[in-house]
Design a protein around this motif. Structure first.
Motif, PDB file in Angstrom:
ATOM      1  N   VAL A  21       0.841  -1.193   0.000  1.00 16.23           N
ATOM      2  CA  VAL A  21       0.000   0.000   0.000  1.00 16.23           C
ATOM      3  C   VAL A  21       0.875   1.242   0.000  1.00 16.23           C
ATOM      4  N   VAL A  60      -3.008   0.560  -3.967  1.00 17.85           N
ATOM      5  CA  VAL A  60      -2.846  -0.820  -3.508  1.00 17.85           C
ATOM      6  C   VAL A  60      -2.270  -1.648  -4.663  1.00 17.85           C
ATOM      7  N   TYR A 109     -11.911  -2.091   2.476  1.00 20.17           N
ATOM      8  CA  TYR A 109     -11.200  -1.039   3.209  1.00 20.17           C
ATOM      9  C   TYR A 109     -12.189  -0.264   4.051  1.00 20.17           C
ATOM     10  N   PRO A 124     -11.938  -3.342   7.726  1.00 17.18           N
ATOM     11  CA  PRO A 124     -11.833  -3.484   6.270  1.00 17.18           C
ATOM     12  C   PRO A 124     -13.150  -3.835   5.587  1.00 17.18           C
ATOM     13  N   TYR A 134      -6.611   3.633   7.832  1.00 19.65           N
ATOM     14  CA  TYR A 134      -7.455   2.694   7.107  1.00 19.65           C
ATOM     15  C   TYR A 134      -6.887   1.291   7.225  1.00 19.65           C
ATOM     16  N   LEU A 150      -7.020  -2.427   5.291  1.00 19.37           N
ATOM     17  CA  LEU A 150      -7.338  -2.962   3.974  1.00 19.37           C
ATOM     18  C   LEU A 150      -7.195  -4.472   3.983  1.00 19.37           C
ATOM     19  N   THR A 151      -7.975  -5.124   3.119  1.00 15.44           N
ATOM     20  CA  THR A 151      -7.886  -6.569   2.962  1.00 15.44           C
ATOM     21  C   THR A 151      -7.995  -6.898   1.481  1.00 15.44           C
ATOM     22  N   TYR A 209      -4.172  -8.941   5.012  1.00 15.42           N
ATOM     23  CA  TYR A 209      -4.510  -7.662   5.626  1.00 15.42           C
ATOM     24  C   TYR A 209      -3.330  -6.711   5.556  1.00 15.42           C
ATOM     25  N   SER A 251      -2.548  -2.171   6.662  1.00 18.70           N
ATOM     26  CA  SER A 251      -3.105  -0.907   7.153  1.00 18.70           C
ATOM     27  C   SER A 251      -2.251   0.236   6.635  1.00 18.70           C
TER      28      SER A 251
END
Length: 1442
Positions: A751, A760, A779, A784, A809, A811-812, A826, A828
């Motif tokens: 990221v 991403v 997200y 997420p 944030y 994120l996945t 995962y 972040s």
């Protein structure tokens, strides 16, 4: 003696019978109206399926207290059950057919049966129609054949038989009854479906029909069940759903049997909604068939059966129509009514499809006519009831599903029997206004008098009348009975309130003769009827009828040619045609003017339904419109490509292509399929596949491994192939990957946070042998799972936009395939803080243009110099459009935002100039406003009516009104004219109002020739180039009651007529405005006693005056006679006389008492006789001797009607003369008489008593002058202007004044020339004095002109008490014929008629009279006579005061 006794006995018997009948009738009246009879069907026959040779029952039972006679009808014809040996009528009314007869060529028992119940002397009702169907002989159109089925698959065994025999059909396996369940199903046509076949299903199958005579079986068919080899087989439908129609509440089975391997999964959809099989009413049986139970209207629609086995998907569709039998929302009610009334039976039904309604009276169909009408779709209106209309009426509703009936009873009462209160709601407004109460003992009114048609139009007649001579009560109501001449059925219309003396009869036929009579009602009941009055309606102005043979034919995908023929009805040359058309389903109708009998409309939408209608118009206006005809433009190739094309790689050799249809409105026809073109890489050679129907997907297989393919799709209609989509690329797999499990976790995730976005990037899972269809990115702040984005399996990075700065944030990332989503990874990231740079302004848009599209829409377009040359927007900028109009000046701007380079501004005002400007905004940067563009919206019809409508009467012209108004608030264009509607009935239909067009933008208009004392209603409608706007609210105005303020003439009109006088003018009744009264007898202004006293006083005074005059005349000497003859000669010449005593001159005085005024008589150079109508009764004795040798040319010039007179000039002249009172002379069937009268005057300044006399002048100047009134409804009556009553009395024109001693003049007054009456400047005659009217003197004193009525300047002026006329007695004169202007038909202007008046006497008689008037009197004699007369007038005053 015996004979006398027999007669006595017979008389007593008759008296007894009559008394009994009278008592019985009174008892009937006392007991009230006859009660309604409960009468209905408790059981009605129902539709029945019978078997040949078997018995069948059709049940029927009627409920009633009186005995009921039951009969049966078959197909509308009565059955003669008394002689019918195959059908029996059971005691309860049911019908039994012991053995149904049915064969191929003879079907005597099939048909529709109805039960008919009758109560003698009351009426008849019929039941609903029940259909009897007889099952035919079993015939197999197809029989089951030997079949084989793979284990687990489905198979269909056919057994097509008559539809009516399906309920009698069953299946056998190995000659044993086959049990049906959810796996083994019998379809509605009898076909057997075996799904998920197993070895137990193998065997011999046959179809059996029983219970319809001998059992019949089909051929046996062997079913073999084969083992599953695992080989893939294409999906195919063994049985597809077909369109089906069912009734509400029934069940339906929609077949869908699919065969293929792997075994498919079947799901159902209705429209775009997936059917939830968990609902109890929906069940999928037999491997895919849908069973829907207890159908409702909401279940109707398009059902789709989709079968998918992973390799392919197939679809079949069918429409289910759900019908509903008729149901009553409102049943007809029982009604009491009187003869001649109008009634309405109400009946409201619902059903699908919409039921048709017919009415039945006593078992016979009611045929619509002039007196039986179907209104509001279902209600029955009966006009002008007669006794034979009594009975039972039934509302029968029917559609494809069934039929129902409901009945009501009509009882017609005698007029002396009251209707129970409250009256039934089914009485129409024409009859509920007045319901006669039950008659009570007492006198009833006599017949109404003088029934006349005061207003006759094409479709309505207004009747007026006078009250009965003997009303016998106060609150009198009236009923008007009317019928077409020669028709037996009479209708009734009642007055709306007691005492009303007029009624307007509406909805009549043009040019038709009607008979009217009026009956008055008091509390004792109806009275005598007036004499019949026959009136014919006017001929209707003929506008064109509908154009016949209207046809519309499509000539291309964008044009339709409409043709028609010339209308068959309507008078007047057709000026043009107006063709209206619109897209069906939309309300924006357009029109075009056409000069011929056909027209081609271009620029239409392709493959679209349009409706057309044509209206012809002539000089009278628009005619009757045709019925709409519908035509559809030709189809064409689609004008847009399919939407949302997607590619899904299934394996190394196949790709699934999916899409959506082109946008609505671009199909241009029925889409029959889609063409898919694809090619490998960038090669030019293409392959193509086509789909049929509405299929929106296609599996392309047989492709090469690891190869890139590009695809595009185009829609197909019957006209060809439309544009294709853009090319879309997909690559087949290198090998057939595993998709039996979810993908592994992605091998990496990176990221890169920015201020409002995060970039991403990732790498695919390490295990490449598992299919990956795509990636799911989740997200959110702290979690997420707030947002999820899916991307293609080829993609390796993605930018998440529109994030919050300085936020954390999570994120996945997950890979997924058709099995599901894999294990997530995962990460972040925290977005960067927001920096605040100084934004630099952007360049404003350029080239702003405003394109006017319609009356409320302008399209604004512009260009942005900060964009590339292709003007493609790739960033997050947006544009703000603002607009305003300068009317009013303080209007604020309105704004709207858009991301395109154009904006459609709607909701604008028509015909208005707007200014537009645009600015661009990107982030925090904005431009200045662009240069201004202007656009004026198109015109449209006015949205509002003219305002501030006022109506005033024109001064001096009470029959003329001036209507003023202001333009509409929303004119929506330049006003090109107005249309004024006016009528005496505010509730009249629009086509019954009188129309006055106003051209241009004038805001005032005069309407002439209105009826006095009448309420008129006015509406105004504005017009511009686009059409007519709405009408204004009706404004009421009542015309004045008087023609020209001559109220005294009306007071005199009510004076008495001597019963003993001969040649009396026929008596007429007049209202308060001097026109024929329509409201009854005129109200006298003095009571009878006062009138009697005045008449006696006047008579006594007249006798005294005559005696005094006779006494004075006997005192003349011979010498004086010589002098008089000399004076006569001098009077006829131009000699001048010397005055012996020039200081001696008797005073010119008016004789008056109380309101009789003494004034000097001034001579006015102008006089203006105005004609009006005064009903003063006269006798022939009032006319002095006259000479018929008058100059005919003078009479013709003076007495004939001379052109259109200007009432404005009359009003101006009246104002110049101070609105002096005028004396009104009658002008009727008898010759007008010079009348000596004393008139009341307001002035009370002295109490002298005078009288006046007149003498006949020379023939050239001595005649009564009459001016015809140009009004169409007024009788011409001579007015002698009061201006002349103040003239100095002079001798012959051109002569110098002579001393009063020798030359007293007896001229009543002199009339001014009538030149001021002419609209064009006529020639004046200054050398000739107007003629004067004279009477023989009765006293040697100077004569005094007759003062006329004071001016009634306003309608509110107090009325003066009338004074009887003092007529001079004399010998009976020669009667001269007089032509009068009669009262014509209302609404028409009669041309004036010449008037002949009595001529003056010969010259010798004139000389003789001058001799009589030429006596010399001393001052003492005059004083003595005046004192004597004053004493007489005081005595007269005492009498009249008492």
């Amino acid at each position: 003696m015996a004979e006398w006794g027999a007669r006595l006995l017979l008389s007593l018997s008759c008296f007894t019978v009559l008394s009994s009948a009278t008592v019985a009738r009174q008892a009937d009246k006392a007991s009230g109206p006859r009660q309604f009879t409960p009468f209905w069907f408790s059981v009605e026959p129902v539709d029945t399926l019978a078997v040949r040779g078997s018995p069948v029952f059709l049940n029927c039972s009627a409920h009633s207290e009186p005995p009921v006679r039951v009969e049966w009808k078959k197909d509308g014809t009565f059955l003669n059950l008394a002689t019918d040996d195959r059908r029996q009528l059971l005691p309860d009314g049911s019908l039994l057919i012991p053995s149904v007869v049915h064969s191929k060529h003879s079907k005597p028992d099939e048909g529709f049966y109805q039960c008919v119940a009758t109560i003698d002397s009351l009426g008849t009702i019929i039941s609903r129609a029940a259909r009897l169907t007889v099952a035919g002989l079993p015939r197999f159109s197809s029989q089951p054949g030997a079949s084989s089925v793979t284990q687990g698959d489905s198979v269909v065994l056919n057994c097509d038989i008559n539809v009516d025999l399906v309920p009698f059909t069953r299946w056998e396996l190995d000659q044993e009854p086959l049990d049906l369940d959810e796996r083994v199903v019998k379809l509605p046509n009898g076909t057997l479906v075996v799904s998920n076949a197993s070895e137990a299903d193998a065997g011999l199958y046959r179809c059996v029909v029983e219970n319809v005579g001998p059992v019949k079986t089909s051929d046996e068919a062997e079913l073999q069940v084969l083992p599953d080899t695992g080989t893939d087989r294409r999906l195919q439908f063994l049985s597809q759903p077909a369109p089906v129609t069912k009734a509400r509440g029934q069940d339906v089975l929609l077949p869908c049997v699919v065969s293929g391997s792997p075994a498919p999964t079947v799901r159902w959809m209705i429209g775009d909604k997936v059917i939830d099989e968990s609902e109890a009413r929906f069940k999928v049986i037999g491997g895919g068939s849908l069973h829907v139970m207890n159908l409702t209207e909401e279940d109707a629609g398009i059902y789709s059966c989709l079968a998918d086995n992973g390799n392919e998907t197939i679809e079949a569709q069918a429409e289910l129509t759900v019908q509903a039998p008729p149901q009553f929302l409102k049943r007809p009610s029982n009604i009491y009514a009187y003869e001649s009334m109008d009634i309405v039976f109400e009946c409201e039904v619902t059903g699908t499809p919409a039921p048709t309604v017919k009415w039945v009276k006593n078992g016979d169909a009611v045929i619509p006519s002039d007196y039986f009408k179907i209104i509001k779709e279902h209600n029955l209106q009966v006009l002008g009831l007669v006794k034979s209309d009594e009975g039972f009426y039934q509302c029968v509703a029917e559609n494809d599903v069934g039929n129902i009936q409901a009945s009501a009873q009509l009882i017609i009462l005698e007029h002396d029997v009251s209707i129970p209160t409250p009256p039934p709601t089914s009485l129409t407004s024409a009859t509920t206004d007045h319901v006669a109460p039950a008659g009570s003992p007492g006198p009833t009114p006599s017949a109404p008098r003088d029934v006349v048609a005061s207003l006759v139009s094409t479709r309505f007649i207004k009747l007026t009348w006078r009250p009965p001579a003997e009303p016998h009560g106060d609150n009198i109501n009236y009923s008007v009975y009317y019928s077409q001449e020669g028709a037996a059925r009479e209708r009734i219309e009642n007055t709306s309130r007691p005492g009303e003396l007029q009624v307007t009869i509406q909805n009549l036929m043009p040019e038709t003769k009607y008979v009217f009579r009026v009956v008055a009602h008091n509390r004792n009941g109806p009275g005598e009827s007036s004499s019949p009055l026959k009136v014919a309606t006017q001929l209707e102005v003929q506008v064109p009828g509908p154009a016949p043979n209207l046809r519309a034919l499509a000539t291309s995908p964008t044009s339709i040619t409409v043709s028609w023929e010339m209308p068959l009805s309507g008078k007047g040359e057709i000026q043009n045609y107006k063709l209206y058309y619109m897209e069906k389903g939309l309300g924006n109708e357009q029109d075009v003017d056409v000069g011929g009998l056909s027209y081609t409309i271009n620029g239409l939408k392709k493959y679209t339904d349009y409706s057309f209608r044509v209206v012809a118009y002539n000089k009278h206006g628009l005619g009757v419109s045709t019925e709409d005809v519908v035509a559809r433009t030709f189809s064409d190739v689609p004008s847009a490509p399919p939407q949302n094309l997607t590619l899904e790689v299934r394996n190394s050799k196949s790709i699934m292509v999916q899409w959506q249809p082109p946008p609505p409105g671009t199909h241009n026809g029925q889409i029959t399929g889609y063409k898919i073109r694809y090619r490998k890489g960038v090669r030019k050679s293409e392959a193509a596949e086509s789909t049929g129907g509405t299929q929106l997907f296609q599996l392309i297989d047989g492709l090469e491994r690891g190869t890139e393919y590009t695809f595009r799709v185009a829609a197909i209609t019957a006209n060809g192939t439309g544009p294709a989509t853009d090319w879309l690329t997909a690559e087949t797999f290198e090998s057939d990957l595993d998709e039996s499990r979810v993908p592994d976790i992605p091998s990496s995730l990176h990221v890169r946070p920015l201020v409002t976005s995060i970039v991403v990037s990732w790498t695919p899972p390490e295990n490449q042998n598992i299919v990956v269809r795509g990636y799911a990115i989740g997200y959110g702040i702290g979690s997420p799972h707030a947002q999820t984005i899916k991307v293609d399996y080829k993609q390796r990075y993605y930018t998440i936009e529109n994030l919050d700065p300085s936020s954390h944030y999570v994120l996945t990332l997950k890979a997924f395939n058709n099995v599901g989503e894999g294990i997530p990874v995962y990460e972040s990231a925290a977005t960067r803080p927001l920096s605040v740079p100084d934004p630099s302004p952007m360049l404003p848009p350029v080239g702003v243009q405003a394109s006017v599209l319609s009356h409320d829409t302008i399209k604004v377009t512009w260009a942005d110099n900060s964009l590339p040359k292709n003007q493609k927007i790739t960033d997050a900028r947006y544009y703000t459009v603002r607009w305003k109009t300068n009317i009013p000046a303080n209007t604020k701007y309105k704004t709207a935002n858009t991301t395109n380079l154009n904006y459609m501004v709607t909701g604008l005002k028509p015909n208005t100039l707007y200014e537009f400007s645009v600015m661009v905004t990107k982030g925090r940067r904005s431009s200045t406003w662009s240069m201004t563009a202007y656009g004026t919206t198109l015109e449209t019809i006015p949205n509002s009516p003219p305002k501030d409508v006022t109506v005033v009467s024109k001064e001096g012209r009470p029959r003329t009104i001036i209507i003023n108004w202001q333009p509409p608030s929303e004119a929506n264009g330049k006003i090109t004219g107005y249309i004024i509607y006016y009528s005496t009935d505010v509730n009249a239909e629009v086509h019954d109002w009188v129309i006055e067009p106003v051209v241009g933008n004038r805001l005032t208009h005069q309407i002439q020739d209105l009826t006095l004392d009448t309420s008129y209603y006015f509406k105004i409608q504005a017009r511009n180039s686009k059409g007519m706007g709405p009408m204004s609210e009706a404004v009421q105005f009542r015309t004045p009651k008087a023609e020209s303020s001559d109220k005294m003439a009306n007071d005199q009109a009510s004076g008495p007529v001597k019963p003993g006088s001969r040649n009396t003018i026929p008596h007429r009744e007049f209202g308060s405005v001097g026109r024929p009264s329509h409201s009854g007898s005129p109200t006298p202004t003095l009571d009878n006693n006062m009138l009697l006293i005045i008449i006696v006083s006047v008579g006594a005074f007249t006798i005294i005056v005559v005696v005094i005059v006779a006494a004075l005349c006997t005192r003349r000497t011979n010498s004086q006679q010589k002098k008089k003859r000399a004076a006569c000669k001098s009077a006829n010449g131009s000699h001048k006389y010397k005055v012996n005593s020039k200081d001696l001159k008797p005073p010119d005085l008016w004789i008056h008492h109380e309101r009789l005024e003494l004034k000097p008589i001034d001579k006015s150079p102008e006089s203006n006789p105005v004609m009006t109508e005064t009903p003063i009764p006269h006798t022939s004795q009032d006319i002095p001797p006259v000479d018929t040798a008058m100059d005919s040319s003078i009479l013709q010039r003076r007495n004939s009607y001379r052109g259109h007179e200007s009432e404005d000039s009359m009003s101006t002249l009246a104002g110049r003369r101070g609105m002096r009172p005028r004396m009104m002379m009658p002008f009727d069937a008898q010759p007008p008489q010079p009348v000596i009268s004393a008139h009341p005057i307001h002035s009370l300044d002295n109490s002298h008593h005078h009288y006046h006399c007149g003498s006949l002048a020379s023939p050239a100047h001595s005649y009564l002058h009459h001016q015809l009134n140009p009004r169409p409804l007024a009788n011409s009556i001579s007015h002698i202007d009061r201006a002349n009553s103040s003239e100095l009395v002079r001798n012959t024109p051109g002569a110098d004044p002579v001393p009063a001693v020798s030359q007293p003049a007896c001229s009543v007054e002199q009339m001014e020339p009538e030149a001021s009456f002419l609209s064009s400047a006529p020639e004046e005659e200054p050398s000739r004095n107007p003629p004067t009217a004279h009477v023989r003197p009765s006293h040697p004193l100077k004569s005094f002109a007759v003062p006329a009525l004071p001016p009634a300047t306003t309608l509110e002026s107090p009325a003066l008490p009338s004074t009887p006329l003092l007529t001079q007695t004399g010998t009976t004169p020669q009667v001269h014929s007089v032509k009068t202007a009669s009262i014509g038909t209302l609404g028409r202007t009669r041309s004036p008629m010449p008037v002949t008046v009595p001529s003056a006497p010969d010259v010798p008689e004139t000389c003789s009279m001058l001799e009589d008037a030429d006596s010399n009197y001393e001052t003492d004699e005059l004083t003595e006579e005046m004192a004597h007369l004053e004493g007489l007038m005081k005595d007269l005053n005492a009498i009249t005061t008492a």
